[in-house]
Write an enzyme that holds these catalytic residues in place. Structure first.
Site, PDB file in Angstrom:
ATOM      1  N   ASP A   1       3.157  -1.623  10.188  1.00  0.00           N
ATOM      2  CA  ASP A   1       2.977  -1.074   9.237  1.00  0.00           C
ATOM      3  C   ASP A   1       2.881   1.010   9.467  1.00  0.00           C
ATOM      4  OD1 ASP A   1       0.548  -0.358   7.480  1.00  0.00           O
ATOM      5  OD2 ASP A   1      -0.265  -0.736   8.268  1.00  0.00           O
TER       6      ASP A   1
ATOM      7  N   HIS B   1       9.608   5.078   4.447  1.00  0.00           N
ATOM      8  CA  HIS B   1      10.191   3.808   4.418  1.00  0.00           C
ATOM      9  C   HIS B   1      11.862   4.070   4.854  1.00  0.00           C
ATOM     10  CE1 HIS B   1       6.746   1.870   2.231  1.00  0.00           C
ATOM     11  NE2 HIS B   1       6.481   2.151   1.373  1.00  0.00           N
TER      12      HIS B   1
ATOM     13  N   LEU C   1      19.856 -13.788  18.144  1.00  0.00           N
ATOM     14  CA  LEU C   1      18.384 -14.291  17.541  1.00  0.00           C
ATOM     15  C   LEU C   1      18.108 -14.628  16.103  1.00  0.00           C
ATOM     16  CD1 LEU C   1      15.741 -12.324  17.570  1.00  0.00           C
ATOM     17  CD2 LEU C   1      16.843 -10.317  16.575  1.00  0.00           C
TER      18      LEU C   1
HETATM   19  C1  IPE Z   1       1.275  -5.446   5.421  1.00  0.00           C
HETATM   20  O1  IPE Z   1       0.754  -3.884   5.214  1.00  0.00           O
HETATM   21  C2  IPE Z   1       2.133  -5.550   4.993  1.00  0.00           C
HETATM   22  C3  IPE Z   1       3.626  -5.475   5.971  1.00  0.00           C
HETATM   23  C4  IPE Z   1       3.465  -4.522   7.057  1.00  0.00           C
HETATM   24  C5  IPE Z   1       4.457  -5.761   4.469  1.00  0.00           C
HETATM   25  P1  IPE Z   1      -0.261  -2.853   4.311  1.00  0.00           P
HETATM   26  O2  IPE Z   1      -0.404  -1.565   4.612  1.00  0.00           O
HETATM   27  O3  IPE Z   1       0.622  -3.964   2.539  1.00  0.00           O
HETATM   28  O4  IPE Z   1      -1.656  -4.104   4.835  1.00  0.00           O
HETATM   29  P2  IPE Z   1      -2.683  -3.138   4.160  1.00  0.00           P
HETATM   30  O5  IPE Z   1      -3.584  -3.128   2.827  1.00  0.00           O
HETATM   31  O6  IPE Z   1      -3.616  -1.803   4.983  1.00  0.00           O
HETATM   32  O7  IPE Z   1      -4.272  -4.791   4.354  1.00  0.00           O
HETATM   33  C1  IPE Z   2       4.841  -0.681   5.231  1.00  0.00           C
HETATM   34  O1  IPE Z   2       4.156   0.322   5.523  1.00  0.00           O
HETATM   35  C2  IPE Z   2       4.186  -1.248   5.290  1.00  0.00           C
HETATM   36  C3  IPE Z   2       4.801  -1.859   3.941  1.00  0.00           C
HETATM   37  C4  IPE Z   2       4.610  -2.790   3.445  1.00  0.00           C
HETATM   38  C5  IPE Z   2       6.720  -1.452   3.590  1.00  0.00           C
HETATM   39  P1  IPE Z   2       3.221   0.796   4.763  1.00  0.00           P
HETATM   40  O2  IPE Z   2       3.426   1.185   3.294  1.00  0.00           O
HETATM   41  O3  IPE Z   2       2.002   0.541   4.497  1.00  0.00           O
HETATM   42  O4  IPE Z   2       2.703   2.276   5.230  1.00  0.00           O
HETATM   43  P2  IPE Z   2       1.004   2.712   5.077  1.00  0.00           P
HETATM   44  O5  IPE Z   2       0.141   1.782   5.842  1.00  0.00           O
HETATM   45  O6  IPE Z   2       0.669   3.016   3.935  1.00  0.00           O
HETATM   46  O7  IPE Z   2       1.273   4.447   5.711  1.00  0.00           O
HETATM   47 MG    MG Z   3       0.239   0.242   4.878  1.00  0.00          MG
END
Ligand code: IPE
Ligand code: IPE
Ligand code: MG
Length: 225
Positions: free
Chosen positions: A12, A29, A123
């Site tokens: 995240d 990303h 892995l």
């Molecule tokens: C969780 O992250 C999903 C992934 C890492 C793919 P999100 O950014 O979607 O989670 P929330 O919405 O902040 O809980």
């Molecule tokens: C990556 O981080 C998770 C995915 C859903 C790919 P985010 O896109 O949720 O990034 P933040 O949390 O908004 O910074």
């Molecule tokens: Mg996020």
């Protein structure tokens, strides 16, 4: 010293990283993918058997179309360009999540990638795509009710996307948020959880090794003494 079979990661913070660099969420990303490559290599170095990466949740469809499209293009390009690297590194790829919703093109890219890495025994990467634990559990329960038999814990486990995969020893969430966001809620019942402040693109091999070293020394009780 504890052995590590399985590490699961909620990657995240990409979007915030992009903004922090005065660029777009999508820029974050793209950078996040570089972290993925580093963590794969470090997992191999540490002889970890399973690495589960949360890449797209069942809730992420709420995001703008442009961002969703970018994420899936990134995935397709990665599988196209790097599949030979995965084979060379003896990596087996498995997709967890509900694939039904994907286009035929994406479905075939994913199943081809799984097929050509199937015999690899290094892995195993479980890539969580359109993954949500509640969806996973409902799918499992719907399969089980058809059998009309009493349900045991192992029946639930054996009908999750993660059947035959040991539960994660370690769960990592980067991005300075302490929540689970519908990720593997059954499988992480006894995982050691690490919430990391750094955003995913900033997460380094060194940060990862620090977590592994902490885990090696952790006393796990599983309810016992
Ligand atoms: C969780 O992250 C999903 C992934 C890492 C793919 P999100 O950014 O979607 O989670 P929330 O919405 O902040 O809980
Ligand atoms: C990556 O981080 C998770 C995915 C859903 C790919 P985010 O896109 O949720 O990034 P933040 O949390 O908004 O910074
Ligand atoms: Mg996020």
């Amino acid at each position: 010293m504890n052995k590590i079979n399985h590490v699961a990661i909620i990657m995240d913070g990409n979007g915030r990283w992009g903004y922090k660099k005065k660029k777009s969420r999508n820029y974050g990303h793209r950078e996040g993918l570089n972290t993925v490559k580093k963590i794969i290599d470090e997992s191999i170095n540490n002889k970890i058997k399973y690495l589960t990466l949360f890449a797209f949740s069942t809730e992420n469809w709420k995001r703008p179309k442009k961002e969703i499209k970018y994420l899936f293009n990134l995935l397709e390009a990665f599988l196209h360009k790097k599949i030979n690297d995965l084979i060379e590194k003896n990596i087996k790829l498995k997709i967890i999540g509900n694939k039904k919703i994907f286009s035929n093109k994406l479905k075939s890219i994913l199943s081809n990638s799984e097929r050509i890495t199937k015999k690899n025994n290094g892995l195993q990467i479980n890539l969580a795509l359109n993954y949500g634990f509640k969806e996973e559990l409902v799918t499992s329960v719907n399969k089980l009710i058809k059998t009309k038999k009493k349900v045991f814990e192992k029946d639930i486990s054996n009908n999750l996307y993660t059947f035959n995969i040991p539960d994660p020893d370690i769960l990592i969430r980067t991005g300075n948020t302490k929540r689970l966001s519908n990720f593997m809620l059954w499988q992480i019942a006894y995982s050691e959880i690490f919430f990391i402040k750094k955003l995913w693109p900033d997460f380094s091999k060194k940060d990862y090794k620090k977590i592994l070293n902490t885990y090696y020394k952790t006393k796990r009780n599983f309810g016992g003494l």
